[in-house]
Design an enzyme around this catalytic site. Structure first.
Site, PDB file in Angstrom:
ATOM      1  N   HIS A 151      -3.537  -5.782   2.375  1.00 46.55           N
ATOM      2  CA  HIS A 151      -3.180  -5.862   3.797  1.00 46.55           C
ATOM      3  C   HIS A 151      -3.701  -7.182   4.343  1.00 46.55           C
ATOM      4  O   HIS A 151      -4.349  -7.964   3.631  1.00 46.55           O
ATOM      5  CB  HIS A 151      -3.884  -4.730   4.568  1.00 46.55           C
ATOM      6  CG  HIS A 151      -3.420  -3.363   4.225  1.00 46.55           C
ATOM      7  ND1 HIS A 151      -2.203  -2.853   4.634  1.00 46.55           N
ATOM      8  CD2 HIS A 151      -4.030  -2.382   3.512  1.00 46.55           C
ATOM      9  CE1 HIS A 151      -2.095  -1.608   4.188  1.00 46.55           C
ATOM     10  NE2 HIS A 151      -3.172  -1.290   3.518  1.00 46.55           N
ATOM     11  N   CYS A 184       0.808  -1.218   0.000  1.00 51.25           N
ATOM     12  CA  CYS A 184       0.000   0.000   0.000  1.00 51.25           C
ATOM     13  C   CYS A 184       0.850   1.281   0.000  1.00 51.25           C
ATOM     14  O   CYS A 184       1.476   1.581  -1.008  1.00 51.25           O
ATOM     15  CB  CYS A 184      -0.971  -0.058   1.172  1.00 51.25           C
ATOM     16  SG  CYS A 184      -2.406   0.982   0.906  1.00 51.25           S
ATOM     17  N   ARG A 244     -12.231   6.352  -1.242  1.00 53.68           N
ATOM     18  CA  ARG A 244     -11.339   5.308  -0.719  1.00 53.68           C
ATOM     19  C   ARG A 244     -11.814   3.956  -1.250  1.00 53.68           C
ATOM     20  O   ARG A 244     -13.017   3.712  -1.377  1.00 53.68           O
ATOM     21  CB  ARG A 244     -11.355   5.275   0.808  1.00 53.68           C
ATOM     22  CG  ARG A 244     -10.640   6.436   1.450  1.00 53.68           C
ATOM     23  CD  ARG A 244     -10.245   6.163   2.906  1.00 53.68           C
ATOM     24  NE  ARG A 244      -9.060   5.319   2.973  1.00 53.68           N
ATOM     25  CZ  ARG A 244      -7.819   5.777   2.807  1.00 53.68           C
ATOM     26  NH1 ARG A 244      -7.604   7.041   2.529  1.00 53.68           N
ATOM     27  NH2 ARG A 244      -6.779   4.965   2.902  1.00 53.68           N
TER      28      ARG A 244
HETATM   29  N1  GLN Z   1      -2.184   7.015   2.077  1.00 52.13           N
HETATM   30  C1  GLN Z   1      -2.216   6.037   1.012  1.00 52.13           C
HETATM   31  C2  GLN Z   1      -3.615   5.916   0.392  1.00 52.13           C
HETATM   32  O1  GLN Z   1      -4.600   6.152   1.080  1.00 52.13           O
HETATM   33  C3  GLN Z   1      -1.778   4.671   1.521  1.00 52.13           C
HETATM   34  C4  GLN Z   1      -2.680   4.155   2.628  1.00 52.13           C
HETATM   35  C5  GLN Z   1      -2.209   2.814   3.189  1.00 52.13           C
HETATM   36  O2  GLN Z   1      -1.020   2.532   3.276  1.00 52.13           O
HETATM   37  N2  GLN Z   1      -3.221   1.997   3.619  1.00 52.13           N
HETATM   38  O3  GLN Z   1      -3.724   5.533  -0.779  1.00 52.13           O
END
Ligand code: GLN
Length: 245
Positions: free
Chosen positions: A194, A94, A128
């Site tokens: 993740h 990520c 998101r």
């Molecule tokens: N800040 C980055 C995004 O939101 C990575 C987030 C994360 O590592 N979960 O894309």
């Protein structure tokens, strides 16, 4: 034949259980009698040439990414890219993945240059992307799939020089548009998954270990482990993902 794992920014880049990937790599080496060490590298610490066989970096929020970006550019990025070109493996998740491309442009704030391991760039998306992900992948081992969960707003687009880790059948993956998930370059794997990822994706874990050993000139294939539990967790996660989409 020691395997040495470099855990990049363990205190800063470690969300959603990403630390569990290092635990999985260590256990799968030790269960095979392969000596393995883990060394954390924080801000301003340098990467010693030829010292590490596998690099790992987890995800993090935009704030940590800014600090890590500057440190990578100043202290580690060139060395990590060189080590990967010379055979080291890597797993970056990520926020860590985004910094291994050409750049990450968040919604607000500066454009963050990456270290150019992957031919990829990332721009902040409007929404998101959160949820379970299943992707068909050549590195997925027995079932040919990798499974995990995603939580990112960044949308990553691959260039010709980097192949995707896989093609999503459930979830958004890199950008929610072209069905790609993650990126692979030599022994380096970037992904949005993740979870942590490796405990329920043993095929991918063993890919990284094999690449790490090959780096030390050890090319024999790994002794198989009893992965009954790991594959059961994999199948459960895939079934849950398919139900929730
Ligand atoms: N800040 C980055 C995004 O939101 C990575 C987030 C994360 O590592 N979960 O894309």
């Amino acid at each position: 034949m020691d395997i040495r794992i470099c855990y990049l920014y363990p205190e800063m880049m470690n969300i959603y259980g990403d630390r569990g990937n290092v635990t999985a790599l260590v256990r799968r080496c030790r269960w095979r009698g392969i000596p393995v060490d883990v060394e954390g590298l924080g801000l301003s610490e340098k990467v010693k040439p030829d010292r590490y066989d596998i690099f790992f970096m987890g995800g993090g929020q935009d704030r940590e990414q800014v600090l890590v970006c500057h440190d990578l550019l100043e202290n580690k990025g060139d060395a990590i890219r060189r080590e990967i070109e010379r055979g080291a493996a890597a797993l970056v998740i990520c926020g860590g993945y985004q910094l291994f491309g050409k750049y990450y442009r968040p919604f607000d704030g500066e454009k963050l240059p990456g270290i150019n391991v992957f031919d990829a760039y990332t721009v902040a998306g409007e929404n998101r992307m959160i949820g379970n992900v299943v992707a068909k992948s050549a590195l997925g081992g027995r079932f040919g799939t990798v499974v995990g969960f995603e939580n990112h707003s960044g949308k990553t687009y691959l260039g010709k020089e980097s192949a995707p880790l896989g093609m999503v059948t459930v979830g958004s993956g890199n950008n929610g548009e072209d069905r790609t998930e993650g990126a692979v370059h030599l022994g380096a794997v970037g992904t949005y998954l993740h979870g942590s990822l490796l405990p329920k994706n043993p095929g991918l874990a063993d890919f990284l270990i094999e690449r790490g050993l090959a780096r030390r000139g050890e090319r024999s294939s790994l002794k198989p482990l009893d992965d009954t539990l790991e594959w059961r967790a994999h199948r459960e996660a895939v079934a849950r993902a398919r139900k929730t989409h």
